[in-house]
Design a protein around this motif. Sequence first.
Motif, PDB file in Angstrom:
ATOM      1  N   ALA A 161       1.551  -6.272   7.172  1.00  0.00           N
ATOM      2  CA  ALA A 161       1.816  -5.416   8.318  1.00  0.00           C
ATOM      3  C   ALA A 161       1.703  -3.953   7.896  1.00  0.00           C
ATOM      4  N   MET A 162       1.212  -3.148   8.797  1.00  0.00           N
ATOM      5  CA  MET A 162       1.017  -1.723   8.521  1.00  0.00           C
ATOM      6  C   MET A 162       1.889  -0.931   9.483  1.00  0.00           C
ATOM      7  N   GLY A 163       2.573   0.078   8.976  1.00  0.00           N
ATOM      8  CA  GLY A 163       3.424   0.903   9.839  1.00  0.00           C
ATOM      9  C   GLY A 163       2.621   2.050  10.431  1.00  0.00           C
ATOM     10  N   LEU A 164       2.452   2.026  11.743  1.00  0.00           N
ATOM     11  CA  LEU A 164       1.559   3.015  12.364  1.00  0.00           C
ATOM     12  C   LEU A 164       2.108   4.452  12.303  1.00  0.00           C
ATOM     13  N   GLU A 165       3.428   4.623  12.478  1.00  0.00           N
ATOM     14  CA  GLU A 165       3.975   5.983  12.421  1.00  0.00           C
ATOM     15  C   GLU A 165       3.810   6.576  11.030  1.00  0.00           C
ATOM     16  N   ARG A 166       3.944   5.734  10.015  1.00  0.00           N
ATOM     17  CA  ARG A 166       3.747   6.261   8.645  1.00  0.00           C
ATOM     18  C   ARG A 166       2.298   6.632   8.410  1.00  0.00           C
ATOM     19  N   ILE A 167       1.381   5.880   9.011  1.00  0.00           N
ATOM     20  CA  ILE A 167      -0.035   6.245   8.913  1.00  0.00           C
ATOM     21  C   ILE A 167      -0.260   7.608   9.583  1.00  0.00           C
ATOM     22  N   LEU A 168       0.367   7.812  10.741  1.00  0.00           N
ATOM     23  CA  LEU A 168       0.232   9.104  11.433  1.00  0.00           C
ATOM     24  C   LEU A 168       0.783  10.239  10.582  1.00  0.00           C
ATOM     25  N   LEU A 169       1.943  10.003   9.954  1.00  0.00           N
ATOM     26  CA  LEU A 169       2.535  11.012   9.084  1.00  0.00           C
ATOM     27  C   LEU A 169       1.603  11.340   7.920  1.00  0.00           C
ATOM     28  N   LEU A 170       1.030  10.301   7.363  1.00  0.00           N
ATOM     29  CA  LEU A 170       0.150  10.482   6.210  1.00  0.00           C
ATOM     30  C   LEU A 170      -1.118  11.237   6.612  1.00  0.00           C
ATOM     31  N   LEU A 171      -1.647  10.928   7.791  1.00  0.00           N
ATOM     32  CA  LEU A 171      -2.830  11.655   8.276  1.00  0.00           C
ATOM     33  C   LEU A 171      -2.491  13.130   8.422  1.00  0.00           C
ATOM     34  N   GLU A 172      -1.283  13.394   8.943  1.00  0.00           N
ATOM     35  CA  GLU A 172      -0.862  14.771   9.163  1.00  0.00           C
ATOM     36  C   GLU A 172      -0.634  15.490   7.835  1.00  0.00           C
ATOM     37  N   LYS A 173       0.107  14.838   6.927  1.00  0.00           N
ATOM     38  CA  LYS A 173       0.446  15.482   5.650  1.00  0.00           C
ATOM     39  C   LYS A 173      -0.780  15.757   4.794  1.00  0.00           C
TER      40      LYS A 173
ATOM     41  N   LEU B 295       0.875  -1.148   0.000  1.00  0.00           N
ATOM     42  CA  LEU B 295       0.000   0.000   0.000  1.00  0.00           C
ATOM     43  C   LEU B 295       0.921   1.209   0.000  1.00  0.00           C
ATOM     44  N   THR B 296       0.929   1.946  -1.103  1.00  0.00           N
ATOM     45  CA  THR B 296       1.903   3.030  -1.219  1.00  0.00           C
ATOM     46  C   THR B 296       1.202   4.382  -1.289  1.00  0.00           C
ATOM     47  N   THR B 297       2.012   5.419  -1.078  1.00  0.00           N
ATOM     48  CA  THR B 297       1.476   6.769  -1.154  1.00  0.00           C
ATOM     49  C   THR B 297       2.522   7.660  -1.807  1.00  0.00           C
ATOM     50  N   ASP B 298       2.075   8.739  -2.462  1.00  0.00           N
ATOM     51  CA  ASP B 298       3.067   9.649  -3.046  1.00  0.00           C
ATOM     52  C   ASP B 298       3.285  10.847  -2.128  1.00  0.00           C
ATOM     53  N   LYS B 299       2.773  10.756  -0.889  1.00  0.00           N
ATOM     54  CA  LYS B 299       2.843  11.904   0.021  1.00  0.00           C
ATOM     55  C   LYS B 299       3.994  11.825   1.037  1.00  0.00           C
ATOM     56  N   LEU B 300       4.723  10.725   1.044  1.00  0.00           N
ATOM     57  CA  LEU B 300       5.745  10.570   2.085  1.00  0.00           C
ATOM     58  C   LEU B 300       7.159  10.434   1.523  1.00  0.00           C
ATOM     59  N   GLY B 301       7.400  10.997   0.358  1.00  0.00           N
ATOM     60  CA  GLY B 301       8.734  10.932  -0.223  1.00  0.00           C
ATOM     61  C   GLY B 301       9.140   9.500  -0.501  1.00  0.00           C
ATOM     62  N   SER B 302      10.392   9.182  -0.183  1.00  0.00           N
ATOM     63  CA  SER B 302      10.840   7.835  -0.556  1.00  0.00           C
ATOM     64  C   SER B 302      10.365   6.768   0.433  1.00  0.00           C
ATOM     65  N   GLN B 303       9.882   7.200   1.607  1.00  0.00           N
ATOM     66  CA  GLN B 303       9.289   6.201   2.522  1.00  0.00           C
ATOM     67  C   GLN B 303       7.839   5.998   2.101  1.00  0.00           C
TER      68      GLN B 303
END
Length: 427
Positions: A306-318, A271-279
């Motif tokens: 597995a889902m990374g919770l901190e990245r989800i938090l970053l994505l919610l914020e961004k 599950l990828t996103t274009d909002k978090l740079g290379s992470q």
Amino acid sequence: MKITRLHGFKDMFHPETQRLRSVEDTVRKVFERFGFSEVIIPVLELSETYSTGLGDTTDIVQKEMYTFETKGGEWVSMRPEGTAGVVRAYIEHSLHRKSPVTKLYYSGEMFRHEKPQEGRQRCFNQIGAELFGSRDPLADSEIIAMLWLAVTELGLSEHVELELNSIGKPAERELYKKALLEFLSQKKDSLCENCRNRLTTNPLRVLDCKTDTCVELTSGIPFSIRDYLSEQSNGHLDALLRSLEEKSIPHRLNPRIVRGLDYYTDTVFELTTDKLGSQNAVAAGGRYDLLVGRMGGPETPAVGFAMGLERILLLLEKTGTRRNSPGKKQLVCIIHIGDEAREKAANIADDLRRKGMRVETEYENKSLKSQMRKANRTGAAYSVIIGEDELRGKVFSLRNMKTGEEKTIPLEKLAALGGHGDFRKLL
Ligand code: ATP
Ligand code: MG
């Protein structure tokens, strides 16, 4: 000497802690709707659990694990991911005997010694799910549907993309690897140093490389893994794709997805996103039909992620995604003037807390003004004020902090308040 936290490790405080728990809670509830139940596994395992589970040539095992020898002479590792430990527990407790299909989820900290940067820490939280006992593509589809529902409930489905691929069975992959190796060896000089090493250890990982020159080179590969899949493996992928269509789960077939762990067979997804740079990965998973057997258990097909919770938090914020947080209970401040009232306040606070209310009070004698200021600052909805006059008259003043409305009320009414602490009725 000032003692500080380890590099790449984070301390987390309110409100971030609350956000993390709330995300975890949302995902947990989705998992439970799909019939998954929680397993709690140790943070520390024998290193073999991971070297056997993930494979010796993986980045995690080669470079990223926190491994040390205990005083008892055992080599142990902090868990870098959840699947290997869950599989170890599945085998150790013979869960395959209890039910043909077992659905488990876990949540907690993982440890990886990698280069810290935004979205990449050395200790981070994952929530993940594992489904044991089914080979059917519908199981893959269900796991992916669960992940999709989780991000939908988090309000993030518009910001992520589900990419998937099949990496087939080991024999099929070997043929593809060979072809890949032949192709890449001819252009070895255009590869980054890391990938040049990967040619000997794990050429598939070159497809995962984010260096521009490697991306350019691998984009030009004139064949894909699908050309090397057996009819059965291709059939599995087709059935999964069909099922995702029927469930209207948006997805994209991406032949470059290979995943860095050895245990996957057939389906892999990210599950990828274009909002978090290379992470860019917020969750990842796939099918691992050979892992239970490889770790010494009975051959058992399985699929998970597995889902990374901190990245989800970053994505919610961004993305500025607002979530309805359950909100805290309204706060009541007990304000006291004088020594006697100070002790009385401590008792009232205790009593109201036992009834389930959220209560603050001051330990020391402070001025009325300063206590009022604190009540305002902490966002109290009501203040209970007790001074010497009030104590003598067995009353207290109740103040609605928003409206400023104030009233004198017999103390016994406070004791008689129900668990919901409906102060509004008293005013
Ligand atoms: P990446 O390609 O970002 O290194 P990965 O392939 O190593 O990810 P997995 O092992 O599949 O990731 O872990 C699943 C999820 O855990 C990732 O999608 C990511 O959200 C999260 N994750 C992995 N490593 C870290 C890390 N060091 N810090 C924070 N989150 C991480
Ligand atoms: Mg990684």
